[in-house]
Design a protein around this motif. Structure first.
Motif, PDB file in Angstrom:
ATOM      1  N   UNK A  43       0.840  -1.187   0.000  1.00  0.00           N
ATOM      2  CA  UNK A  43       0.000   0.000   0.000  1.00  0.00           C
ATOM      3  C   UNK A  43       0.879   1.242   0.000  1.00  0.00           C
ATOM      4  N   UNK A  44       0.238   2.383  -0.296  1.00  0.00           N
ATOM      5  CA  UNK A  44       0.958   3.648  -0.310  1.00  0.00           C
ATOM      6  C   UNK A  44       0.257   4.661   0.577  1.00  0.00           C
ATOM      7  N   UNK A  45       1.043   5.433   1.272  1.00  0.00           N
ATOM      8  CA  UNK A  45       0.538   6.584   2.000  1.00  0.00           C
ATOM      9  C   UNK A  45       1.017   7.826   1.283  1.00  0.00           C
ATOM     10  N   UNK A  46       0.183   8.347   0.402  1.00  0.00           N
ATOM     11  CA  UNK A  46       0.613   9.450  -0.457  1.00  0.00           C
ATOM     12  C   UNK A  46       1.022  10.673   0.374  1.00  0.00           C
ATOM     13  N   UNK A  47       0.236  10.981   1.373  1.00  0.00           N
ATOM     14  CA  UNK A  47       0.517  12.177   2.174  1.00  0.00           C
ATOM     15  C   UNK A  47       1.864  12.074   2.872  1.00  0.00           C
ATOM     16  N   UNK A  48       2.277  10.850   3.180  1.00  0.00           N
ATOM     17  CA  UNK A  48       3.541  10.660   3.906  1.00  0.00           C
ATOM     18  C   UNK A  48       4.671  10.220   2.990  1.00  0.00           C
ATOM     19  N   UNK A  49       4.396  10.166   1.674  1.00  0.00           N
ATOM     20  CA  UNK A  49       5.419   9.691   0.715  1.00  0.00           C
ATOM     21  C   UNK A  49       6.018   8.361   1.163  1.00  0.00           C
ATOM     22  N   UNK A  50       5.163   7.472   1.599  1.00  0.00           N
ATOM     23  CA  UNK A  50       5.637   6.218   2.160  1.00  0.00           C
ATOM     24  C   UNK A  50       4.953   5.025   1.519  1.00  0.00           C
ATOM     25  N   UNK A  51       5.757   4.029   1.216  1.00  0.00           N
ATOM     26  CA  UNK A  51       5.285   2.750   0.703  1.00  0.00           C
ATOM     27  C   UNK A  51       5.338   1.741   1.843  1.00  0.00           C
ATOM     28  N   UNK A  52       4.325   0.879   1.907  1.00  0.00           N
ATOM     29  CA  UNK A  52       4.266  -0.110   2.980  1.00  0.00           C
ATOM     30  C   UNK A  52       4.186  -1.519   2.409  1.00  0.00           C
ATOM     31  N   UNK A  53       4.647  -2.460   3.215  1.00  0.00           N
ATOM     32  CA  UNK A  53       4.427  -3.868   2.907  1.00  0.00           C
ATOM     33  C   UNK A  53       4.016  -4.549   4.201  1.00  0.00           C
ATOM     34  N   UNK A  54       2.738  -4.874   4.294  1.00  0.00           N
ATOM     35  CA  UNK A  54       2.226  -5.611   5.442  1.00  0.00           C
ATOM     36  C   UNK A  54       2.441  -7.090   5.187  1.00  0.00           C
ATOM     37  N   UNK A  55       3.186  -7.723   6.059  1.00  0.00           N
ATOM     38  CA  UNK A  55       3.532  -9.129   5.888  1.00  0.00           C
ATOM     39  C   UNK A  55       2.894  -9.934   7.004  1.00  0.00           C
ATOM     40  N   UNK A  56       1.996 -10.815   6.647  1.00  0.00           N
ATOM     41  CA  UNK A  56       1.273 -11.647   7.612  1.00  0.00           C
ATOM     42  C   UNK A  56       1.650 -13.118   7.449  1.00  0.00           C
ATOM     43  N   UNK A  57       1.372 -13.873   8.472  1.00  0.00           N
ATOM     44  CA  UNK A  57       1.624 -15.320   8.439  1.00  0.00           C
ATOM     45  C   UNK A  57       3.024 -15.621   7.924  1.00  0.00           C
ATOM     46  N   UNK A  58       3.998 -14.956   8.505  1.00  0.00           N
ATOM     47  CA  UNK A  58       5.376 -15.101   8.033  1.00  0.00           C
ATOM     48  C   UNK A  58       5.893 -16.521   8.207  1.00  0.00           C
ATOM     49  N   UNK A  59       6.726 -16.920   7.259  1.00  0.00           N
ATOM     50  CA  UNK A  59       7.307 -18.253   7.249  1.00  0.00           C
ATOM     51  C   UNK A  59       8.830 -18.138   7.293  1.00  0.00           C
ATOM     52  N   UNK A  60       9.514 -19.167   7.750  1.00  0.00           N
ATOM     53  CA  UNK A  60      10.987 -19.118   7.746  1.00  0.00           C
ATOM     54  C   UNK A  60      11.561 -18.827   6.360  1.00  0.00           C
ATOM     55  N   UNK A  61      10.900 -19.295   5.320  1.00  0.00           N
ATOM     56  CA  UNK A  61      11.397 -19.040   3.958  1.00  0.00           C
ATOM     57  C   UNK A  61      11.230 -17.594   3.516  1.00  0.00           C
ATOM     58  N   UNK A  62      10.557 -16.774   4.316  1.00  0.00           N
ATOM     59  CA  UNK A  62      10.479 -15.339   4.047  1.00  0.00           C
ATOM     60  C   UNK A  62      11.715 -14.605   4.537  1.00  0.00           C
ATOM     61  N   UNK A  63      12.576 -15.294   5.241  1.00  0.00           N
ATOM     62  CA  UNK A  63      13.797 -14.676   5.754  1.00  0.00           C
ATOM     63  C   UNK A  63      14.656 -14.161   4.611  1.00  0.00           C
ATOM     64  N   UNK A  64      14.960 -12.877   4.644  1.00  0.00           N
ATOM     65  CA  UNK A  64      15.722 -12.242   3.571  1.00  0.00           C
ATOM     66  C   UNK A  64      15.957 -10.775   3.915  1.00  0.00           C
ATOM     67  N   UNK A  65      16.808 -10.135   3.116  1.00  0.00           N
ATOM     68  CA  UNK A  65      16.919  -8.689   3.136  1.00  0.00           C
ATOM     69  C   UNK A  65      15.879  -8.156   2.163  1.00  0.00           C
ATOM     70  N   UNK A  66      15.070  -7.246   2.623  1.00  0.00           N
ATOM     71  CA  UNK A  66      14.009  -6.670   1.804  1.00  0.00           C
ATOM     72  C   UNK A  66      14.410  -5.267   1.357  1.00  0.00           C
ATOM     73  N   UNK A  67      14.223  -5.010   0.074  1.00  0.00           N
ATOM     74  CA  UNK A  67      14.632  -3.739  -0.516  1.00  0.00           C
ATOM     75  C   UNK A  67      13.437  -3.018  -1.134  1.00  0.00           C
ATOM     76  N   UNK A  68      13.314  -1.763  -0.802  1.00  0.00           N
ATOM     77  CA  UNK A  68      12.339  -0.909  -1.460  1.00  0.00           C
ATOM     78  C   UNK A  68      12.917  -0.476  -2.802  1.00  0.00           C
ATOM     79  N   UNK A  69      12.045  -0.399  -3.801  1.00  0.00           N
ATOM     80  CA  UNK A  69      12.506  -0.076  -5.154  1.00  0.00           C
ATOM     81  C   UNK A  69      11.581   0.946  -5.791  1.00  0.00           C
ATOM     82  N   UNK A  70      12.158   1.964  -6.380  1.00  0.00           N
ATOM     83  CA  UNK A  70      11.411   2.978  -7.121  1.00  0.00           C
ATOM     84  C   UNK A  70      11.636   2.733  -8.608  1.00  0.00           C
ATOM     85  N   UNK A  71      10.540   2.470  -9.308  1.00  0.00           N
ATOM     86  CA  UNK A  71      10.637   2.176 -10.729  1.00  0.00           C
ATOM     87  C   UNK A  71      10.495   3.419 -11.572  1.00  0.00           C
ATOM     88  N   UNK A  72       9.902   3.236 -12.726  1.00  0.00           N
ATOM     89  CA  UNK A  72       9.746   4.346 -13.666  1.00  0.00           C
ATOM     90  C   UNK A  72       8.492   5.156 -13.387  1.00  0.00           C
TER      91      UNK A  72
END
Length: 126
Positions: A71-100
């Motif tokens: 989701x995006x919070x336009x007023x706060x210029x912030x992108x979110x990723x709500x992650x539920x029911x996490x699994x061990x295989x979700x373990x990683x470094x997560x990177x935010x990316x700005x595209x075109x």
């Protein structure tokens, strides 16, 4: 100067939730397609989720579909990723990316990322 600051990673147990945040400055946030990649140790970086510049269309990797919500919070210029029911295989470094600008998620690949966050570590214990 564009700055991309991702945060929110933590050590959690399987089944728990986390919310990642990505605050972007230096560009017109609402005009850009954005998303999240992750990279587990020893593996290639993979795309996880994307939202188009309109905020109306999204993409999810099959491995996280129905568990993660972008989701995006336009007023706060912030992108979110709500992650539920996490699994061990979700373990990683997560990177935010700005595209075109004015792009949709069909353009969401590492080659088309213009700006990267430094990454935030998510570790999920069994």
């Amino acid at each position: 100067q564009v700055q991309v600051m991702d945060s929110g990673g933590d050590l959690v147990q399987a089944g728990e939730s986390l919310r990642l945040s990505c605050t972007v400055s230096g560009l017109r946030f609402r005009h850009y397609m954005m998303g999240w990649f992750r990279q587990a140790q020893g593996l290639q970086r993979e795309r996880i989720s994307c939202v188009d510049y309109r905020g109306s269309n999204t993409y999810y990797n099959d491995s996280v579909r129905d568990r993660f919500v972008i989701s995006r919070g336009i007023a706060k210029n912030t992108l979110y990723l709500q992650m539920n029911a996490l699994k061990p295989e979700d373990t990683a470094m997560y990177y935010c990316a700005v595209g075109n600008a004015y792009a949709d998620c069909s353009d969401f690949m590492s080659q088309s990322v213009n700006y990267w966050g430094r990454g935030t570590q998510v570790t999920v214990s069994a």
